[in-house]
Enzyme design. Structure first.
Site, mmCIF file in Angstrom:
data_model
loop_
_atom_site.group_PDB
_atom_site.id
_atom_site.type_symbol
_atom_site.label_atom_id
_atom_site.label_comp_id
_atom_site.label_asym_id
_atom_site.label_seq_id
_atom_site.Cartn_x
_atom_site.Cartn_y
_atom_site.Cartn_z
ATOM 1 N N THR A 1 0.864 -1.183 0.000
ATOM 2 C CA THR A 1 0.000 0.000 0.000
ATOM 3 C C THR A 1 0.900 1.232 0.000
ATOM 4 O O THR A 1 2.131 1.130 0.105
ATOM 5 C CB THR A 1 -0.901 0.023 1.256
ATOM 6 O OG1 THR A 1 -0.077 0.260 2.417
ATOM 7 C CG2 THR A 1 -1.653 -1.290 1.425
ATOM 8 N N ASP A 2 0.291 2.409 -0.085
ATOM 9 C CA ASP A 2 1.076 3.637 -0.090
ATOM 10 C C ASP A 2 1.892 3.790 1.187
ATOM 11 O O ASP A 2 3.016 4.305 1.169
ATOM 12 C CB ASP A 2 0.162 4.853 -0.263
ATOM 13 C CG ASP A 2 -0.416 4.944 -1.668
ATOM 14 O OD1 ASP A 2 0.170 4.298 -2.572
ATOM 15 O OD2 ASP A 2 -1.435 5.624 -1.852
ATOM 16 N N CYS A 3 1.309 3.398 2.324
ATOM 17 C CA CYS A 3 2.034 3.559 3.580
ATOM 18 C C CYS A 3 2.810 2.310 3.989
ATOM 19 O O CYS A 3 3.627 2.364 4.920
ATOM 20 C CB CYS A 3 1.082 3.989 4.693
ATOM 21 S SG CYS A 3 -0.391 2.969 4.840
ATOM 22 N N TYR A 4 2.545 1.196 3.324
ATOM 23 C CA TYR A 4 3.289 -0.045 3.572
ATOM 24 C C TYR A 4 3.767 -0.613 2.229
ATOM 25 O O TYR A 4 3.172 -1.548 1.677
ATOM 26 C CB TYR A 4 2.413 -1.074 4.297
ATOM 27 C CG TYR A 4 2.024 -0.666 5.700
ATOM 28 C CD1 TYR A 4 2.954 -0.699 6.730
ATOM 29 C CD2 TYR A 4 0.722 -0.249 5.988
ATOM 30 C CE1 TYR A 4 2.611 -0.334 8.019
ATOM 31 C CE2 TYR A 4 0.365 0.120 7.276
ATOM 32 C CZ TYR A 4 1.317 0.082 8.286
ATOM 33 O OH TYR A 4 0.975 0.447 9.564
#
Length: 401
Positions: A139-142
Site C-alpha cells: 500500500t502507499d504507507c506499507y
C-alpha cells in the site's frame, strides 16, 4: 474468616501458611475441615497437560520500509496475520506445509511434520532463534512486499500467550471398541479396548478444587508457564451446566478458562511443544491456581479426593459428535492403572504428567511463601449459566433452503 487483603498482608510479611492441594487432602484425613481452615491461608493447585487451544500474540516491530504482513511463517509454521501491520498470532496446533515453501526458508533439521506452533513458542521462550518469512500487502504507507529475518524473544516487542481454552474442569476417558488403531487428540487408542487414556490429573487439578468457581474469577493471578498470568475470560466451549455430583464436581467436560501471560517471563520447562502421531501438534502447559482460604467451604471443596470425582469412558470408534459411553469411572480407578469395561480389564494412562502437575503446585507455593506472589481479587465472576451449542449444519434452516 479471612479476606484476600488480609492474606496478602501475611504473604508480604512471609507469614502466610501455604499448602499444596496434595498436602491439604492428606491433612484433612487427620484433622477436621474446621481445624484445617484455621491453619492454612492458601491452597495451591496445579496441572501440566496438553492444551492445544493456546497460542502466542507477537508484535514484530516495523521494518524500513514498512510492511503490512498478510502471510507469515515462523520456521515454516504459519501464523495468522489478519491484525495490524506487524501483529501476528501463532496457534499452538498450527503446522506447516513444507512442500509449498522454498527450500531456503527452512533448515533441514526442521523439515519434519511433527513440528508445530507449540514447538516454536517453546523455542522462543527458551531464547532460541526462529526464522521469519513474511509476505506483505503493498500500500502507499506499507510499500514493502516481503521480509525475511531471524527473531528471538528479545528482538520482538510484545510476546504473550493468549489461550482461548485452558484448564478443562474435567474431561473424558478415550477408548477404542473398534477393530483398527485410532490416532486421536488423546493419542493412540488401541483396538478392542486394549487401552484407555485420560488427560486430567484429577483431584489436584485447579477447577476440581473450586467446582462452582466461587473463588476463581476473571482477573485471578495464576502461575502460567513458569511466569505470572491471569484469567482473562471464560474459555471457549465453557459448559458449567454439565451434570454434577452432590460434591459439585462435574461428570464430564465442564468449565474452561481463557488465560493470558507474558511469555518473555516464562520458562520452557513449563511450556513444551508436543505432537500426537497422525493427529497434530499441541502444547504441554503448566498452570497453577492459588485458592485463598476465605472460609470453611473452601476447605470442603479442596478436600475432594480422586475417589470422589468421575469421568465418562467414551468409545472413539464411533465417528460422531456424541459417542457412546461405557459409563463413569473414578480418577482413583484411572490412576490405579486399570479399569474394568464390560468385564474386561483395560490398561489406563494419563496424558497429563501427574508428577509435573504436583511440581507446578509446589513452585507456586514457594513463590507465595517467599512473598513473591500475591493474590488478586476477581474483577468479575466467570459466567456459570453457559449452554453448549453444537453445529449440526445439515439441520439448519439455511441448509434447507
Amino acid at each position: 474468616m479471612r479476606t484476600i487483603a488480609e492474606i496478602n498482608e501475611k504473604i508480604l510479611q512471609k507469614k502466610a501458611v501455604v499448602w499444596t492441594a496434595d498436602e491439604l487432602k492428606s491433612k484433612v484425613q487427620e484433622i477436621s475441615v474446621t481445624q484445617a481452615a484455621k491453619q492454612v491461608d492458601v491452597i495451591c493447585t496445579g496441572t501440566f497437560e496438553p492444551m492445544e487451544s493456546s497460542g502466542a500474540l507477537i508484535n514484530l516491530g516495523h521494518t524500513d520500509p514498512p510492511i503490512k504482513i498478510r502471510q507469515c511463517w515462523l520456521d515454516g509454521i504459519p501464523a495468522y496475520a489478519g491484525f495490524g501491520a506487524v501483529d501476528i498470532y501463532l496457534g499452538a496446533s498450527a503446522m506447516g506445509d513444507y512442500n509449498s515453501l522454498p527450500e531456503t526458508t527452512i533448515e533441514s533439521e526442521n523439515r519434519q511434520l511433527e513440528r508445530g506452533g507449540g514447538h516454536i513458542i517453546q523455542d522462543l521462550i527458551a531464547g532460541k532463534t526462529i526464522q521469519l518469512r513474511a509476505i506483505g500487502q503493498m500500500t502507499d504507507c506499507y510499500p514493502r512486499a516481503s521480509f525475511e529475518t531471524i527473531i528471538t524473544k528479545d528482538s520482538i516487542n510484545q510476546f504473550y500467550l493468549f489461550n482461548p481454552r485452558n484448564l478443562y474442569q474435567n474431561f473424558i476417558v478415550g477408548v477404542n471398541g473398534g477393530e483398527k488403531p485410532l490416532y486421536t487428540y488423546l493419542g493412540l487408542l488401541y483396538p478392542r479396548l486394549l487401552n484407555a487414556v485420560y488427560s486430567n490429573p484429577g483431584a489436584i487439578s485447579p477447577l476440581f478444587n473450586d467446582p462452582d468457581l466461587q473463588i476463581i474469577g476473571i482477573g485471578t493471578r495464576i502461575f502460567l508457564g513458569g511466569g505470572i498470568g491471569y484469567i482473562a475470560w471464560e474459555g471457549t466451549q465453557h459448559f458449567p451446566l454439565q451434570k454434577r455430583l452432590p460434591n459439585r464436581t462435574p461428570i464430564g467436560p465442564a468449565a474452561t478458562l481463557a488465560l493470558i501471560g507474558d511469555a518473555k517471563q516464562m520458562n520452557a520447562t513449563w511450556v513444551r511443544g508436543c505432537y500426537f502421531k497422525n493427529y497434530g501438534a499441541s502444547l504441554m502447559l503448566g498452570v497453577g491456581v492459588p485458592i485463598p482460604v476465605l472460609n470453611e467451604e473452601v476447605i470442603r471443596h479442596c478436600s475432594v479426593q480422586d475417589e470422589e470425582i468421575v469421568a465418562p469412558v467414551v468409545d472413539f470408534s464411533i465417528p460422531r459428535r456424541v459417542r457412546p459411553t461405557f459409563g463413569l469411572v473414578t480418577y482413583a480407578q484411572l490412576k490405579s492403572g486399570k479399569i474394568t469395561i464390560e468385564g474386561k480389564s483395560v490398561r489406563t494412562a494419563p496424558l497429563a504428567s501427574i508428577s509435573f502437575s504436583r511440581q507446578v503446585a509446589v513452585e507456586l507455593k514457594q513463590w507465595i511463601e517467599a512473598g513473591e506472589f500475591t493474590l488478586t481479587e476477581a474483577v468479575a465472576s466467570v459466567p456459570m449459566e453457559r449452554t453448549f451449542v453444537p453445529q449440526d449444519r445439515w439441520g439448519s434452516p439455511l441448509m434447507m433452503e
